[in-house]
Design an enzyme around this catalytic site. Structure first.
Site, PDB file in Angstrom:
ATOM      1  N   GLU A  52      39.736 100.093 -11.054  1.00 17.23           N
ATOM      2  CA  GLU A  52      39.009 100.680 -12.190  1.00 17.23           C
ATOM      3  C   GLU A  52      39.974 101.433 -13.099  1.00 17.23           C
ATOM      4  O   GLU A  52      39.850 101.404 -14.324  1.00 17.23           O
ATOM      5  CB  GLU A  52      37.921 101.630 -11.692  1.00 17.23           C
ATOM      6  CG  GLU A  52      36.806 100.924 -10.933  1.00 17.23           C
ATOM      7  CD  GLU A  52      35.925 101.916 -10.205  1.00 17.23           C
ATOM      8  OE1 GLU A  52      35.224 102.696 -10.868  1.00 17.23           O
ATOM      9  OE2 GLU A  52      35.936 101.943  -8.966  1.00 17.23           O
ATOM     10  N   SER A  74      33.299 108.470  -1.982  1.00 20.51           N
ATOM     11  CA  SER A  74      32.445 109.255  -2.867  1.00 20.51           C
ATOM     12  C   SER A  74      32.229 110.617  -2.228  1.00 20.51           C
ATOM     13  O   SER A  74      32.092 110.729  -1.011  1.00 20.51           O
ATOM     14  CB  SER A  74      31.113 108.535  -3.048  1.00 20.51           C
ATOM     15  OG  SER A  74      30.112 109.454  -3.406  1.00 20.51           O
ATOM     16  N   HIS A  79      31.079  82.454 -18.399  1.00 19.98           N
ATOM     17  CA  HIS A  79      29.935  83.319 -18.739  1.00 19.98           C
ATOM     18  C   HIS A  79      29.457  84.097 -17.525  1.00 19.98           C
ATOM     19  O   HIS A  79      28.282  84.434 -17.419  1.00 19.98           O
ATOM     20  CB  HIS A  79      28.771  82.501 -19.325  1.00 19.98           C
ATOM     21  CG  HIS A  79      29.186  81.540 -20.391  1.00 19.98           C
ATOM     22  ND1 HIS A  79      29.197  81.874 -21.729  1.00 19.98           N
ATOM     23  CD2 HIS A  79      29.663  80.265 -20.317  1.00 19.98           C
ATOM     24  CE1 HIS A  79      29.632  80.835 -22.426  1.00 19.98           C
ATOM     25  NE2 HIS A  79      29.936  79.848 -21.591  1.00 19.98           N
ATOM     26  N   LYS A 113      30.277 104.947   0.701  1.00 18.41           N
ATOM     27  CA  LYS A 113      30.986 104.289  -0.394  1.00 18.41           C
ATOM     28  C   LYS A 113      32.467 104.102  -0.155  1.00 18.41           C
ATOM     29  O   LYS A 113      33.156 104.951   0.380  1.00 18.41           O
ATOM     30  CB  LYS A 113      30.818 105.119  -1.674  1.00 18.41           C
ATOM     31  CG  LYS A 113      29.394 105.133  -2.161  1.00 18.41           C
ATOM     32  CD  LYS A 113      29.108 103.973  -3.055  1.00 18.41           C
ATOM     33  CE  LYS A 113      29.495 104.335  -4.473  1.00 18.41           C
ATOM     34  NZ  LYS A 113      29.164 103.248  -5.378  1.00 18.41           N
TER      35      LYS A 113
END
Ligand code: ARG
Length: 463
Positions: free
Chosen positions: A290, A277, A156, A283
């Site tokens: 992804e 970024s 979880h 970043k």
């Protein structure tokens, strides 16, 4: 434009309809398979008495020339080429005239298209299996390197129990093992040659299909022509195996994305597999992972579309089936690049050893405490309740579990002793899971030896 089937037609096909009808833009990649199949077919035609020896030699030489044209990217497509099958036949006729026109004796594009697909998919599947083996090797290597690192496992997405990081990476090995076996299994059903099925009923020529099977290196012939031209389940199965593999990778990708976040910092991705970024200079984003997560959705969509395409479709061939190729090619390309990138990501990532247990609080030992009581004769359900109260008490008092005084523990259960304080040790915790499949050192090593054995077996079974 002159069509190969133009005889019974009096009105020309409008440009838009041609564009709509043609599959050349995506099936041209099957040129090699089409040449292989046609070459074998010419040989069978010779055996059936359609071609003389001299004609066969002419046809085969022309096919070799056409092959060179493709290899050198010199093959000149013409506006009337609908698909790769008609394009190659048209070129053959251009080269050798009348003799070329005989190649289509007793043959239909309905069998050609699925024959080419099967030849293509056989090669592709073998390639996929090799890539998955390479990924497995990397997984085992990383598992060995991280066998002494201990991390929380999550259920979880809440800290659950401690495990060896190597144990985690071995789970990747075993999932990919299943995926690989799925591809090995599909291969059996891809390796069935439909050539000789004609349009639907089987050829009227006395073709010796064994010649075709031998020439094209197939294990079996389709035993029924309707089945041969109609069925696309071999593509469905491949697309399922591909989708499941990508779904597996997407879950690992997601874990690694979480683990590389500032809140976790368990790992750091190599710059090679990260991007920045355009706006935020600080970043470093895990784009590689992804994208793997994102690409899994394409593979699922492709599986979906091949199933929908076949649902309720009458036997045997309908033009709908032309739509089987784009999802297939897309999944193949997506799978191949994703596996390679994923392997690159995991083989270059850095594990931040000192961070792995930083956020683990003593509650991760709650099950160990319950087990401690169970080993001292308390039924598990009661032990669970006692430890629940203990956790509540420690939360109330804002006191770590390992700091709770023995006198207080004894109020909860007389079974608590001094050795309670030994529980809070990560190595001890993982070592207690010492059964087949568990996370103790011995058991993870056992998995690694099993993995080596499994990798050898697949090598052996592929002769
Ligand atoms: N281009 C078609 C395909 O990809 C093959 C042609 C099928 N035969 C026909 N008579 N239209 O499925």
């Amino acid at each position: 434009m002159a069509k190969l089937w133009g005889g019974r037609f009096s009105a020309p096909t409008p440009k838009l309809m041609e564009e709509f009808n043609d599959s050349l833009s995506f099936d041209r990649r099957l040129w090699k398979e089409e040449l292989e199949a046609s070459d074998a077919y010419a040989l069978a035609l010779r055996d059936a008495g359609i071609y003389s020896g001299r004609e066969l030699a002419l046809v085969r030489a022309a096919f070799r020339e056409i092959e060179t044209e493709f290899v050198n990217e010199r093959f000149a497509y013409k506006a009337e080429d609908e698909d790769i099958h008609t394009a190659i036949e048209r070129r053959l006729v251009e080269k050798i005239g009348e003799t070329g026109k005989k190649i289509h004796s007793g043959r239909s594009r309905n069998e050609q298209v699925t024959t080419d697909e099967r030849i293509y998919l056989k090669k592709t599947t073998v390639g996929v299996i090799l890539l998955l083996k390479s990924l497995q090797k990397t997984a085992v290597r990383i598992a060995s390197d991280t066998i002494d690192d201990i991390v929380p496992s999550y259920t979880h997405l809440q800290q659950a129990q401690l495990i060896r990081l190597g144990h985690y990476f071995m789970s990747l090995f075993f999932m990919i093992q299943d995926d690989k076996e799925r591809f090995v299994d599909v291969l059996k059903r891809i390796d069935i040659l439909p050539l000789g099925s004609g349009a639907a009923a089987g050829s009227t020529l006395k073709l010796d299909r064994r010649i075709l099977k031998r020439e094209l290196g197939f294990v079996a012939l389709s035993p029924n022509s309707v089945y041969g031209v109609s069925d696309r389940a071999f593509i469905t199965e491949f697309l399922y195996a591909a989708a499941q593999t990508l779904v597996h990778l997407s879950r690992f990708a997601e874990d690694l994305i979480i683990w590389s976040s500032s809140e976790f910092r368990f790992i750091e991705l190599n710059d090679m597999y990260s991007t920045g970024s355009s706006m935020m200079p600080q970043k470093k984003n895990p784009d590689s992972l992804e994208l793997i997560r994102g690409k899994a959705s394409r593979a699922i969509a492709n599986l979906n579309s091949i199933l929908i395409l076949q649902k309720g479709l009458p036997l045997t061939y309908s033009k709908d089936l032309q739509e089987d190729k784009e999802p297939l090619f897309d999944s193949v390309a997506t799978l191949l690049i994703s596996v390679k990138i994923f392997e690159g990501v995991i083989s270059t990532l850095k594990v931040n050893r000192s961070n792995l247990l930083q956020r683990v609080d003593d509650s991760i030992y709650a099950t160990d405490i319950a087990d401690y009581l169970t080993e001292r004769g308390i039924p598990f359900r009661d032990a669970h309740k006692i430890v629940g109260k203990l956790v509540l008490l420690s939360l109330d008092k804002n006191e770590a579990l390992r700091d709770v005084e023995l006198s207080k523990l004894r109020k909860l259960s007389a079974k608590f002793g001094d050795d309670y304080y030994d529980i809070f040790n990560p190595v001890k915790s993982v070592e207690r899971h010492d059964l087949y499949g568990g996370t103790s050192l011995k058991r993870v090593k056992e998995q690694i030896s099993l993995a080596h054995k499994m990798m050898k077996e697949v090598r052996a079974s592929r002769r």
